[in-house]
Design an enzyme around this catalytic site. Structure first.
Site, mmCIF file in Angstrom:
data_model
loop_
_atom_site.group_PDB
_atom_site.id
_atom_site.type_symbol
_atom_site.label_atom_id
_atom_site.label_comp_id
_atom_site.label_asym_id
_atom_site.label_seq_id
_atom_site.Cartn_x
_atom_site.Cartn_y
_atom_site.Cartn_z
ATOM 1 N N ARG A 1 -35.534 116.320 135.951
ATOM 2 C CA ARG A 1 -34.187 116.822 136.256
ATOM 3 C C ARG A 1 -34.250 118.324 136.414
ATOM 4 N NH1 ARG A 1 -30.165 112.803 133.555
ATOM 5 N NH2 ARG A 1 -30.129 111.879 135.600
ATOM 6 N N GLN B 1 -33.841 117.903 142.617
ATOM 7 C CA GLN B 1 -32.486 117.369 142.784
ATOM 8 C C GLN B 1 -32.319 116.549 144.070
ATOM 9 O OE1 GLN B 1 -29.832 120.645 142.145
ATOM 10 N NE2 GLN B 1 -28.714 119.548 140.563
ATOM 11 N N ASP C 1 -33.583 112.922 143.701
ATOM 12 C CA ASP C 1 -33.166 112.203 142.502
ATOM 13 C C ASP C 1 -32.359 110.947 142.850
ATOM 14 O OD1 ASP C 1 -32.194 111.354 140.112
ATOM 15 O OD2 ASP C 1 -31.426 113.292 139.463
ATOM 16 N N SER D 1 -29.522 109.742 140.415
ATOM 17 C CA SER D 1 -28.230 110.421 140.602
ATOM 18 C C SER D 1 -27.506 109.865 141.821
ATOM 19 C CB SER D 1 -28.426 111.928 140.792
ATOM 20 O OG SER D 1 -28.803 112.509 139.575
ATOM 21 N N TYR E 1 -31.020 114.138 129.148
ATOM 22 C CA TYR E 1 -30.538 112.794 128.824
ATOM 23 C C TYR E 1 -30.003 112.767 127.395
ATOM 24 C CZ TYR E 1 -32.827 110.821 132.926
ATOM 25 O OH TYR E 1 -33.192 110.506 134.203
HETATM 26 N N1 LIG Z 1 -31.648 117.687 138.721
HETATM 27 C C1 LIG Z 1 -30.779 117.883 137.736
HETATM 28 O O1 LIG Z 1 -30.606 118.977 137.252
HETATM 29 C C2 LIG Z 1 -30.003 116.710 137.220
HETATM 30 C C3 LIG Z 1 -30.091 115.511 137.885
HETATM 31 C C4 LIG Z 1 -29.377 114.403 137.415
HETATM 32 C C5 LIG Z 1 -28.582 114.535 136.273
HETATM 33 N N2 LIG Z 1 -28.500 115.715 135.640
HETATM 34 C C6 LIG Z 1 -27.651 115.840 134.420
HETATM 35 O O2 LIG Z 1 -28.189 114.992 133.402
HETATM 36 C C7 LIG Z 1 -27.118 114.513 132.592
HETATM 37 C C8 LIG Z 1 -27.198 112.978 132.377
HETATM 38 O O3 LIG Z 1 -26.921 112.330 133.597
HETATM 39 P P1 LIG Z 1 -27.072 110.767 133.853
HETATM 40 O O4 LIG Z 1 -25.955 110.356 134.709
HETATM 41 O O5 LIG Z 1 -28.411 110.403 134.334
HETATM 42 O O6 LIG Z 1 -26.883 110.152 132.424
HETATM 43 P P2 LIG Z 1 -27.178 108.686 131.936
HETATM 44 O O7 LIG Z 1 -26.894 107.702 133.017
HETATM 45 O O8 LIG Z 1 -28.526 108.679 131.316
HETATM 46 O O9 LIG Z 1 -26.085 108.550 130.781
HETATM 47 C C9 LIG Z 1 -24.710 108.570 131.060
HETATM 48 C C10 LIG Z 1 -23.928 109.420 130.088
HETATM 49 O O10 LIG Z 1 -23.665 108.676 128.899
HETATM 50 C C11 LIG Z 1 -23.617 109.562 127.823
HETATM 51 N N3 LIG Z 1 -23.765 108.842 126.543
HETATM 52 C C12 LIG Z 1 -24.863 108.232 126.025
HETATM 53 N N4 LIG Z 1 -24.559 107.674 124.833
HETATM 54 C C13 LIG Z 1 -23.252 107.932 124.585
HETATM 55 C C14 LIG Z 1 -22.347 107.625 123.513
HETATM 56 N N5 LIG Z 1 -22.732 106.948 122.430
HETATM 57 N N6 LIG Z 1 -21.089 108.060 123.618
HETATM 58 C C15 LIG Z 1 -20.670 108.758 124.708
HETATM 59 N N7 LIG Z 1 -21.450 109.080 125.733
HETATM 60 C C16 LIG Z 1 -22.735 108.673 125.680
HETATM 61 C C17 LIG Z 1 -24.724 110.532 128.141
HETATM 62 O O11 LIG Z 1 -24.550 111.742 127.422
HETATM 63 C C18 LIG Z 1 -24.592 110.704 129.643
HETATM 64 O O12 LIG Z 1 -23.756 111.788 129.989
HETATM 65 C C19 LIG Z 1 -25.853 114.958 133.295
HETATM 66 O O13 LIG Z 1 -25.371 116.105 132.657
HETATM 67 C C20 LIG Z 1 -26.278 115.294 134.677
HETATM 68 O O14 LIG Z 1 -25.449 116.243 135.296
HETATM 69 C C21 LIG Z 1 -29.210 116.808 136.071
#
Ligand SMILES: NC(=O)c1ccc[n+]([C@@H]2O[C@H](COP(=O)([O-])OP(=O)(O)OC[C@H]3O[C@@H](n4cnc5c(N)ncnc54)[C@H](O)[C@@H]3O)[C@@H](O)[C@H]2O)c1
Length: 390
Positions: free
Chosen positions: A128, A133, A136, A139, A235
């Protein structure tokens, strides 16, 4: 080098790994494309559009695997836990495979791929970072799923989403709660807002509060704090049972006030935390809707049945899997761009150049030379570190 795109064989899968629009970019880099005839039809991309961009067609799947140096798939063995095995005898030593391999699912499926001698890359393991990006795929698919979850909820809810002031009186807006504000959750918030709902969201990572607010959502703050809420990769980290229990107690009241709850809280490689208990479902108004985007990993709602839509206590609980496949045109377009960017990062003068010093390459490489070579996957399944890595 020849890039091969077989038709997807997971039952009901409608996506395709490459769309015609990316072919010129691949050709510019010295890569030719061979497509199994009909592979893009379900996604809205007929064969003629591929050939117009310079791809050749193969009459059957065997021909694609036999001729291609690089196989691009959406669901490969592992994430295709139904029919993915059928591809194993078609893969050969040194052939490159790129797709969703579900690398933290079952070690056996990764061992199966290793045994073919193929050099495989799992798109789920993309780092990430800013540079990665555009590659990905998680995403991209999360974005599609978040959107579709709201569309499904709106279609099922016996109310409309926006507030309306009409000659027949005022209609109050639907209340939507999104639990887990990752990529899918944030897109669900944005989509529900566009439809006019009043949206709130909860996540255990406090870092997302501003993102939720910037989309017009209210961030639900609970009087508990997660320990090390997030790992180095961004994550969420798994919490202990006492945390989850307290979380459920506090969330009960919030859930009872909602017309729609969309859950999207997953922990990579782990069973999803239960955020909505059966008691919480029973306390919701009849006609309410829950869309559980975590249903493939056990679900965030205790009553979710994977792959099914059920009604309990008058509440519809939608546990659809593989939602991205239901929006195959744009899901394929985004995935194809992700794969093309990933591939072009590894190609030099028309040849594959695996630079293992590149974080994007070494993080996603899963099998090579008959072995599982990915340190994260080896550690996850408690396999001893490879000698070369120590
Ligand atoms: N290239 C990058 O910089 C990049 C790329 C993709 C995602 N991201 C970031 O990574 C983070 C995670 O993204 P994702 O969509 O893959 O997450 P994910 O699909 O792994 O998880 C979904 C969400 O569920 C939340 N979660 C887990 N357990 C929980 C609980 N018990 N109660 C409430 N919430 C809970 C997590 O904090 C997460 O935000 C985001 O902030 C996203 O913006 C960054």
């Amino acid at each position: 080098m020849l890039v091969g795109v077989p038709r997807e064989i997971f039952p009901g899968e409608r996506r395709v790994a490459l769309v015609p629009a990316v072919i010129p970019n691949l050709k510019k880099a010295g890569l030719e494309v061979i497509l199994e005839a009909g592979a893009g039809v379900e996604a809205g991309y007929p064969d003629a559009e591929y050939t117009a961009k310079g791809a050749t067609l193969a009459a059957d799947r065997n021909e694609v695997f036999a001729k291609a140096d690089i196989i691009l798939q959406v669901l490969s063995h592992g994430s295709n836990d139904r029919t993915g095995k059928e591809d194993l005898p078609l893969l050969r030593k040194g052939q490159v495979l790129i797709g969703f391999l579900r690398p933290l699912g079952e070690v056996r499926t990764i061992q199966d791929i290793a045994a073919t001698g193929a050099t495989s890359f799992s798109v789920e393991l993309m780092p990430r970072t800013t540079r990665a990006q555009s590659m990905d795929a998680l995403s991209s698919m999360g974005t599609i799923c978040g959107y579709k979850a709201v569309v499904l909820a709106a279609d099922t809810l016996p109310r409309i989403f926006p507030m309306l002031t009409t000659a027949a009186g005022t209609i109050t807006p639907a209340r939507v709660l999104v639990m887990g504000a990752g990529v899918a959750g944030l897109q669900a918030i944005a989509t529900a807002r566009r439809l006019g709902a009043v949206v709130s969201a909860y996540d255990l990572r406090p870092a997302v509060k501003e993102q939720v607010q910037s989309l017009g959502g209210r961030f639900v703050e609970l009087d508990i704090e997660a320990k090390d809420a997030q790992d180095a990769g961004g994550y969420a980290k798994a919490q202990d049972e006492s945390f989850y229990q307290r979380q459920r107690e506090l969330l009960g009241k919030v859930v009872a006030q909602q017309d729609v709850v969309i859950t999207a809280a997953v922990i990579p490689g782990k069973k999803s935390p239960v955020l909505v208990t059966k008691e919480m479902v029973a306390a919701m108004a009849p006609g309410s809707v829950i869309v559980d985007l975590a249903s493939e990993r056990g679900g965030n709602c205790e009553l979710t049945r994977t792959g099914e839509k059920i009604v309990e206590h008058g509440v519809s609980i939608i546990g659809s899997i593989n939602l991205a496949s239901t929006v195959p045109y744009h899901a394929s377009q985004m995935y194809a761009r992700n794969l093309t960017n990933f591939l072009l990062n590894m190609v030099k003068d028309g040849q594959l150049n695996l630079n293992l010093d590149d974080e994007i390459v070494h993080s996603t490489l899963v099998t090579q030379g008959g072995e599982i070579v990915n340190p994260r996957v080896r550690e996850f399944f408690s396999l001893p570190a490879l000698v070369a890595q120590t």
